[in-house]
Write a protein that holds these residues in place. Structure first.
Motif, PDB file in Angstrom:
ATOM      1  N   ILE A   1       7.191  46.712 -20.895  1.00  0.00           N
ATOM      2  CA  ILE A   1       5.837  46.227 -20.590  1.00  0.00           C
ATOM      3  C   ILE A   1       5.630  44.831 -21.175  1.00  0.00           C
ATOM      4  CG2 ILE A   1       3.383  46.607 -21.114  1.00  0.00           C
ATOM      5  CD1 ILE A   1       4.095  49.662 -20.906  1.00  0.00           C
ATOM      6  N   PHE A   2       6.076  44.656 -22.443  1.00  0.00           N
ATOM      7  CA  PHE A   2       5.844  43.363 -23.096  1.00  0.00           C
ATOM      8  C   PHE A   2       6.717  42.250 -22.509  1.00  0.00           C
ATOM      9  CE2 PHE A   2       4.146  45.940 -26.773  1.00  0.00           C
ATOM     10  CZ  PHE A   2       2.845  45.514 -26.592  1.00  0.00           C
ATOM     11  N   LEU A   3       7.903  42.641 -22.073  1.00  0.00           N
ATOM     12  CA  LEU A   3       8.795  41.599 -21.518  1.00  0.00           C
ATOM     13  C   LEU A   3       8.480  41.275 -20.058  1.00  0.00           C
ATOM     14  CD1 LEU A   3      12.261  42.624 -23.012  1.00  0.00           C
ATOM     15  CD2 LEU A   3      11.005  40.534 -23.467  1.00  0.00           C
ATOM     16  N   ALA A   4       7.817  42.224 -19.408  1.00  0.00           N
ATOM     17  CA  ALA A   4       7.594  42.071 -17.964  1.00  0.00           C
ATOM     18  C   ALA A   4       6.940  40.749 -17.570  1.00  0.00           C
ATOM     19  CB  ALA A   4       6.786  43.247 -17.442  1.00  0.00           C
ATOM     20  N   PRO A   5       5.831  40.348 -18.252  1.00  0.00           N
ATOM     21  CA  PRO A   5       5.198  39.078 -17.818  1.00  0.00           C
ATOM     22  C   PRO A   5       6.156  37.893 -17.878  1.00  0.00           C
ATOM     23  CG  PRO A   5       3.793  40.253 -19.357  1.00  0.00           C
ATOM     24  CD  PRO A   5       5.099  40.964 -19.352  1.00  0.00           C
ATOM     25  N   THR A   6       6.939  37.848 -18.966  1.00  0.00           N
ATOM     26  CA  THR A   6       7.872  36.720 -19.109  1.00  0.00           C
ATOM     27  C   THR A   6       8.954  36.776 -18.038  1.00  0.00           C
ATOM     28  OG1 THR A   6       7.493  36.870 -21.469  1.00  0.00           O
ATOM     29  CG2 THR A   6       9.349  35.521 -20.770  1.00  0.00           C
ATOM     30  N   VAL A   7       9.517  37.982 -17.870  1.00  0.00           N
ATOM     31  CA  VAL A   7      10.598  38.127 -16.875  1.00  0.00           C
ATOM     32  C   VAL A   7      10.058  37.813 -15.477  1.00  0.00           C
ATOM     33  CG1 VAL A   7      12.162  39.791 -15.786  1.00  0.00           C
ATOM     34  CG2 VAL A   7      11.889  39.768 -18.265  1.00  0.00           C
ATOM     35  N   LEU A   8       8.856  38.335 -15.211  1.00  0.00           N
ATOM     36  CA  LEU A   8       8.238  38.093 -13.906  1.00  0.00           C
ATOM     37  C   LEU A   8       7.975  36.592 -13.700  1.00  0.00           C
ATOM     38  CD1 LEU A   8       7.366  40.217 -11.781  1.00  0.00           C
ATOM     39  CD2 LEU A   8       5.011  39.792 -12.510  1.00  0.00           C
ATOM     40  N   GLY A   9       7.458  35.970 -14.764  1.00  0.00           N
ATOM     41  CA  GLY A   9       7.175  34.524 -14.710  1.00  0.00           C
ATOM     42  C   GLY A   9       8.449  33.735 -14.453  1.00  0.00           C
ATOM     43  N   MET A  10       9.503  34.114 -15.196  1.00  0.00           N
ATOM     44  CA  MET A  10      10.797  33.418 -15.025  1.00  0.00           C
ATOM     45  C   MET A  10      11.317  33.620 -13.603  1.00  0.00           C
ATOM     46  SD  MET A  10      12.216  31.967 -17.826  1.00  0.00           S
ATOM     47  CE  MET A  10      13.952  32.322 -17.989  1.00  0.00           C
ATOM     48  N   ALA A  11      11.190  34.848 -13.134  1.00  0.00           N
ATOM     49  CA  ALA A  11      11.703  35.148 -11.793  1.00  0.00           C
ATOM     50  C   ALA A  11      10.934  34.360 -10.737  1.00  0.00           C
ATOM     51  CB  ALA A  11      11.595  36.644 -11.516  1.00  0.00           C
ATOM     52  N   LEU A  12       9.604  34.327 -10.905  1.00  0.00           N
ATOM     53  CA  LEU A  12       8.774  33.666  -9.901  1.00  0.00           C
ATOM     54  C   LEU A  12       8.866  32.147  -9.958  1.00  0.00           C
ATOM     55  CD1 LEU A  12       5.416  35.668  -9.814  1.00  0.00           C
ATOM     56  CD2 LEU A  12       6.942  35.222  -7.907  1.00  0.00           C
ATOM     57  N   PHE A  13       8.832  31.636 -11.192  1.00  0.00           N
ATOM     58  CA  PHE A  13       8.702  30.182 -11.321  1.00  0.00           C
ATOM     59  C   PHE A  13       9.993  29.463 -11.715  1.00  0.00           C
ATOM     60  CE2 PHE A  13       4.441  31.964 -12.224  1.00  0.00           C
ATOM     61  CZ  PHE A  13       3.823  31.491 -11.079  1.00  0.00           C
ATOM     62  N   THR A  14      11.052  30.209 -12.019  1.00  0.00           N
ATOM     63  CA  THR A  14      12.319  29.543 -12.351  1.00  0.00           C
ATOM     64  C   THR A  14      13.427  29.952 -11.385  1.00  0.00           C
ATOM     65  OG1 THR A  14      11.658  29.524 -14.664  1.00  0.00           O
ATOM     66  CG2 THR A  14      13.972  29.100 -14.216  1.00  0.00           C
ATOM     67  N   PHE A  15      13.711  31.265 -11.342  1.00  0.00           N
ATOM     68  CA  PHE A  15      14.872  31.688 -10.563  1.00  0.00           C
ATOM     69  C   PHE A  15      14.627  31.578  -9.051  1.00  0.00           C
ATOM     70  CE2 PHE A  15      15.386  34.179 -14.579  1.00  0.00           C
ATOM     71  CZ  PHE A  15      16.355  33.350 -15.096  1.00  0.00           C
ATOM     72  N   LEU A  16      13.432  31.991  -8.642  1.00  0.00           N
ATOM     73  CA  LEU A  16      13.133  31.939  -7.204  1.00  0.00           C
ATOM     74  C   LEU A  16      13.179  30.497  -6.669  1.00  0.00           C
ATOM     75  CD1 LEU A  16      12.555  34.354  -5.362  1.00  0.00           C
ATOM     76  CD2 LEU A  16      10.146  33.715  -5.408  1.00  0.00           C
ATOM     77  N   PRO A  17      12.535  29.533  -7.374  1.00  0.00           N
ATOM     78  CA  PRO A  17      12.659  28.138  -6.903  1.00  0.00           C
ATOM     79  C   PRO A  17      14.099  27.632  -6.899  1.00  0.00           C
ATOM     80  CG  PRO A  17      10.843  28.315  -8.427  1.00  0.00           C
ATOM     81  CD  PRO A  17      11.565  29.627  -8.464  1.00  0.00           C
ATOM     82  N   ILE A  18      14.896  28.092  -7.895  1.00  0.00           N
ATOM     83  CA  ILE A  18      16.297  27.653  -7.923  1.00  0.00           C
ATOM     84  C   ILE A  18      17.015  28.158  -6.670  1.00  0.00           C
ATOM     85  CG2 ILE A  18      18.527  28.014  -9.088  1.00  0.00           C
ATOM     86  CD1 ILE A  18      16.996  27.912 -11.755  1.00  0.00           C
ATOM     87  N   ILE A  19      16.783  29.432  -6.373  1.00  0.00           N
ATOM     88  CA  ILE A  19      17.420  30.004  -5.172  1.00  0.00           C
ATOM     89  C   ILE A  19      16.879  29.300  -3.914  1.00  0.00           C
ATOM     90  CG2 ILE A  19      17.670  32.116  -3.788  1.00  0.00           C
ATOM     91  CD1 ILE A  19      17.418  33.627  -6.545  1.00  0.00           C
ATOM     92  N   GLY A  20      15.555  29.072  -3.917  1.00  0.00           N
ATOM     93  CA  GLY A  20      14.930  28.389  -2.773  1.00  0.00           C
ATOM     94  C   GLY A  20      15.527  27.012  -2.561  1.00  0.00           C
TER      95      GLY A  20
END
Lengths: 486, 309
Positions: free
Chosen positions: B29-48
Motif C-alpha cells: 500500500i505504501f509503495l503503490a503511489p510511488t510505483v504507480l507514479g514511476m510507472a505512469l510518469f517515468t516508465f510509460l513515457p520511456i516506452i512511449g
C-alpha cells in the motif's frame, strides 16, 4: 514477587501510556487516522488532481487564446464586455498564454491541441498563419461571403496586401487586426550630433551607408549606428526584399478571386493578387541574396552595424532610448515602446526602408483564427467578425503599441502622445509600396527560421568568400526544413 | 484453565504468522503511489518515446509508422551530427573543469580555516546552483554583450579590445562552458568537501611521518580515499552535462551557426518547434544510449582507480 498488574485489567501489549491526547493513540488508530487524512486530502484536492479547477475547462464559453500575460488578458476585458453586450448568448473567456515569442506560443497551442484541450479561437501572427491554415484552422470564406454586407466596411478600410498574407491555397483564414512593416527608426538626437537631417523618402542603400559613416564619425565609441537583430522580422529579410529577392522563392497559389473581385475590384495591384503566398523552394544561393548578405557583412566589418545576435527586445528599446543606437528597423509598435522608455515625440522619427533594387518592404500581421476543433464555429465567427469592427479595434488597440489594420485608425490623434512626427510612414508603406509582402513563413516556419538565424550569424561574421559558403549551408538547411512535415 | 492458558498462545502464534502478510500488504500500500507514479510518469513515457521513434508524428495528425526512417534521417542531418559532437566536447571540457575546480576548492577549505569562513565560502560556492539556469543565462547574456556588456567594459579599462563573446564560435562556446561550470561546480564541491572531511586524520599524520607531503600525500592518500566520491561526482556531472540545454539555449540559441547547439537543444527544436516528435524521440533514444554507454564505461574503468575501504 508482587505483580504490578492491576487486577481486572489486561497487560499492556506495548510501552505504558503516559500523558494525554495524541500520545495516547494506538498505532492502529494512528494508521487509521493517517489513512483518513490521506483520503480526505485526496477528495479535497480532487479538482486539482484532475485539472477540473482550471478556469474554463469543461465550460461552454468560447475559449480565446492570445499571446501575453494575465495583465494582457485583463486589458482586453473591455473588448470582451462589448462583445458580451452585443452577443449575450455567447459567453467568452480570454486565455493569455505566455511565451518568449510567437514560435513559443504556437508550440503551447499545439501542445494544448495534442492534450485534447485546444482553444476555440487563437490570435495568430504571420509567423504561424500557414502552419495553422495547414493543420488547425477553419477557412473563413463561407462566413465572409454570408456576411458580406457587414464586412464591407472592414475591407474598405484595410489594405488588400494584409488580407493576402492570410490567404492559404485560395482560402482566407484570418482577418488581420494589427500589423507592422519594417520601417527605419531614426534617433534624431544622434542625427543632430552628426549634422544629419531626416533622409528623403527615396533614399538609397548607399545613402544609408553614408549616414551610418557620418553617425560613426560623430560618435566613435559606445555607440552603434545600425542595430539589427537575428530574427525573421527586422533582420536580414527587409534587406533581401529591398534587393528584390528572398531566401525562399516566393510564388502565389491560385484562387482567391472571390475575395478580390467582390471587395477589391479597383485595387491597382488586382492582377497580381492570388490565393496566398507560397514558399516552396530555397533560394539562398541566388546572386542577390549573396550580395545582400555581403552588404550586411561589410556593415558589421566596418563597425557600422552590430552583429545580429547581440541583442533585441527590451534591451534594444533601452539602448535606443539612451541614444546609443542611431538607426534600427522596427514597426509602428515601437512608437509606444520608445514613449514608455522616456523618449519624447521629437527625439525619434521614422522613414521608409532604404531603396536598393526595389523599395519593397516586409511586414507581419496578426488576427484571430478559428480552430477546426472549435465547439461552436458560428459563435467563433461572431467573435472574429466583432473584433474586426471599428468599435472593437479601438477597444483592443487604444495606443500605438502596434499598427491597426484599419487605415482610418492610423491618424494624428493616435500618435499625438507618442509621436513620431512622420507617423504616416506606417500605413503609407502599404499604400506607396503595394508589392510589400509578409515575412516568409511557410507551414515549416520554425525550421526555416532556425535555419536562417544560424546561417545569418555565420555569413556576416567572416570574409566575403565565407558568405557564399554560408549560403550553401543555408540552402541545404532550408531544403531539409521545407521537407519537414510536408 | 487449560483453555484460558492455551488461547493467548494460539493468538500470539497466529499474530506472528500473520505479521509478514500484513507487513507485505502495508508495504504494498505504501509503495503503490510511488510505483504507480514511476510507472505512469517515468516508465510509460520511456516506452512511449521508444515506440514514437519509429513513427512520424506532428502532434496533430495520426502517427505514421516509418520504421527506421527517423534514425536514417538523423544520420544524414548535419545539424544532429554537429550537436552530438558539440555535446561530447562540452562534456569533456565542462566536467573536467567542474570536478577540477570543485576538488581544488574543497581541498583548500580543508586546512585550518576559521569555521565562519568555511561556512561562508561553502554557501557562496553552492549559491549559483539554487538559481534558475535560465535567469542566470539571461543575466550573463547582458554581461557578455560585445557592445554594452560589463565584461568588455572591464577589459577596456586595461586596454583589451572588445571580445565578441557571444558572436564568435570559440568565444561563445567558452562562455557557455564558463557559465555552466560556474553554476554547477557547487554540487561536486559539496560532495568532495564531505568526502575530504571524512578522511581520518591519522592517515595524513602517518603519511606525514613517512615523509609524504603536498602532492604526494594528495595523490597517494587523499585521492584514493575519496575515489568512490570522485566516481559518483563524475558520473553525475557527466550525465548532467550530456543533458545541457538552458545555458546554450538562452545565451547563444545554439549559435553562431551550430557552434553551441547541443543534443538536447536539437531534441527540443525537433519536437516543440518543428513538430517532428518521432525524430525527436529517435535523437532522445540515441542520447540515452550514449549516456548509458558512458556511465557503464565509467563504472567499468572505476575498478582500476576506485578504492573502497
Amino acid at each position: 514477587m508482587t505483580s504490578e498488574k492491576t487486577p481486572g485489567k489486561a497487560n499492556p501489549s506495548y510501552a505504558p501510556r503516559s500523558g494525554s491526547g495524541l500520545s495516547q493513540l494506538t498505532r492502529r488508530s494512528l494508521l487509521g487516522l493517517t489513512g483518513l487524512a490521506v483520503a480526505g486530502a485526496t477528495v479535497g484536492a480532487w479538482p486539482r488532481l484532475t485539472g477540473s479547477d482550471i478556469p474554463g475547462r469543461g465550460s461552454k464559453a468560447l475559449n480565446i487564446a492570445i499571446l501575453g500575460t494575465a495583465a494582457d488578458a485583463a486589458a482586453r476585458q473591455g473588448l470582451v464586455q462589448a462583445f458580451t453586450a452585443a452577443h449575450p448568448d455567447i459567453p467568452v473567456r480570454l486565455q493569455a498564454i505566455q511565451g518568449a515569442d510567437w514560435k513559443d506560443f504556437f508550440s503551447k497551442i499545439l501542445t494544448m491541441a495534442a492534450a485534447g484541450t485546444p482553444p476555440d479561437v487563437v490570435y495568430v501572427a504571420t509567423e504561424g498563419a500557414q502552419l495553422f491554415a495547414d493543420k488547425l484552422a477553419e477557412p473563413l470564406d463561407d462566413y465572409v461571403r454570408r456576411d458580406a454586407a457587414d464586412m464591407r466596411d472592414y475591407f474598405d478600410d484595410v489594405h488588400p496586401s494584409l488580407l493576402e498574407a492570410f490567404m492559404y491555397q485560395g482560402n482566407l483564414y484570418q482577418l488581420p487586426l494589427d500589423w507592422n512593416a519594417a520601417n527605419m527608426y531614426l534617433n534624431t538626437t544622434t542625427f543632430a550630433q552628426a549634422g544629419l537631417d531626416r533622409p528623403r523618402e527615396d533614399w538609397t542603400q548607399d545613402d544609408f551607408s553614408a549616414i551610418l559613416r557620418a553617425l560613426r564619425k560623430a560618435r566613435p565609441a559606445d555607440f552603434t549606428p545600425y542595430y539589427w537583430t537575428n530574427r525573421l522580422f527586422g533582420g536580414v529579410v527587409p534587406w533581401l526584399y529591398a534587393n528584390n529577392t528572398s531566401f525562399l522563392t516566393e510564388t502565389k497559389a491560385p484562387g482567391g478571386d472571390w475575395l478580390w473581385d467582390r471587395f477589391y475590384p479597383t485595387d491597382p495591384a488586382r492582377a497580381t493578387r492570388g490565393g496566398g503566398y507560397q514558399w516552396l523552394s530555397p533560394n539562398a544561393e541566388d546572386g542577390r541574396v549573396i550580395e545582400t548578405f555581403d552588404y550586411l557583412r561589410e556593415l558589421v566589418a566596418e563597425g557600422l552595424g552590430v552583429r545580429p545576435e547581440a541583442g533585441g527586445g527590451n534591451a534594444l528599446v533601452g539602448l535606443f532610448g539612451n541614444n546609443r543606437i542611431g538607426t534600427t528597423p522596427a514597426g509602428g509598435y515601437w512608437a509606444q515602446g520608445l514613449h514608455d522608455a522616456g523618449m519624447t515625440p521629437d527625439q525619434f522619427d521614422v522613414q521608409f526602408f532604404p531603396r536598393w533594387r526595389s523599395q519593397r518592404h516586409q511586414f507581419g500581421a496578426a488576427g484571430y483564427a478559428i480552430m477546426r476543433t472549435a465547439k461552436d464555429k458560428d459563435a467563433a465567427w461572431e467573435w472574429v467578425k466583432f473584433c474586426s469592427s471599428r468599435e472593437a479595434m479601438q477597444l483592443a488597440i487604444p495606443k500605438p503599441n502596434t499598427t491597426p489594420t484599419r487605415r482610418s485608425m492610423v491618424n494624428e490623434s493616435f500618435y499625438a502622445a507618442t509621436g513620431p512626427k512622420h507617423w504616416k510612414v506606417f500605413y503609407d508603406t502599404l499604400d506607396r509600396f503595394p508589392t510589400s509582402g509578409p515575412i516568409p513563413a511557410p507551414p515549416q516556419q520554425a525550421a526555416v527560421e532556425t535555419a536562417l538565424m544560424k546561417n545569418v550569424s555565420t555569413a556576416v561574421s567572416g570574409s566575403s568568400a565565407d558568405v557564399r559558403a554560408a549560403m550553401g549551408t543555408l540552402q541545404r538547411d532550408l531544403e531539409l526544413a521545407l521537407r519537414r512535415n510536408s | 484453565m487449560i483453555t484460558t492458558a492455551a488461547a493467548p498462545r494460539r493468538t500470539a502464534q497466529t499474530a506472528a504468522a500473520r505479521r509478514p502478510l500484513i507487513e507485505r500488504w502495508l508495504a504494498t500500500i505504501f509503495l503503490a503511489p510511488t510505483v504507480l507514479g514511476m510507472a505512469l510518469f517515468t516508465f510509460l513515457p520511456i516506452i512511449g518515446s521508444l515506440v514514437l521513434a519509429f513513427f512520424r508524428w506532428d502532434i496533430i495528425s495520426a502517427p505514421q509508422f516509418v520504421g527506421f526512417a527517423n534514425f536514417a534521417s538523423l544520420a544524414q542531418d548535419p545539424t544532429v551530427r554537429v550537436s552530438f559532437l558539440n555535446t561530447i566536447v562540452f562534456v569533456v571540457v565542462a566536467v573536467t573543469l567542474q570536478l577540477g575546480i570543485a576538488l581544488g576548492l574543497a581541498s583548500m577549505l580543508q586546512p585550518r580555516m576559521p569555521s565562519w569562513l568555511r561556512v561562508f565560502l561553502r554557501s557562496t560556492f553552492f549559491f549559483p546552483l539554487v538559481l534558475s539556469a535560465a535567469s542566470v543565462s539571461i543575466f550573463m547574456r547582458y554581461m557578455f554583450n560585445e557592445q554594452f556588456g560589463v565584461v568588455n567594459w572591464l577589459l577596456s579599462l586595461i586596454g583589451i579590445p572588445a571580445v565578441p563573446w557571444l558572436t564568435s564560435p570559440v568565444a561563445s562556446a567558452a562562455v557557455v562552458v564558463l557559465v555552466y561550470v560556474w553554476q554547477n561546480f557547487g554540487f561536486s564541491f559539496l560532495l568532495f568537501l564531505g568526502a575530504l572531511t571524512n578522511i581520518p586524520k591519522e592517515l595524513h599524520e602517518a603519511a606525514n611521518l613517512d615523509g609524504a607531503t603536498g602532492w604526494k600525500q594528495f595523490s597517494n592518500v587523499t585521492l584514493p580515499l575519496i575515489s568512490p566520491t570522485v566516481l559518483v561526482a563524475s558520473v553525475m556531472a557527466i550525465i548532467s552535462a550530456l543533458q545541457v540545454f538552458d545555458q546554450p539555449y538562452v545565451l547563444t540559441n545554439g549559435g553562431p551557426g551550430d557552434s553551441t547547439r547541443t543534443a538536447v537543444m536539437v531534441i527540443f527544436e525537433s519536437a516543440f518547434q518543428q513538430l517532428e516528435f518521432g525524430e525527436a524521440s529517435a535523437i532522445g533514444l540515441v542520447l540515452t544510449v550514449l549516456i548509458l554507454a558512458v556511465t557503464a564505461l565509467q563504472f567499468r574503468l572505476s575498478r582500476r582507480f576506485v578504492f573502497y575501504q
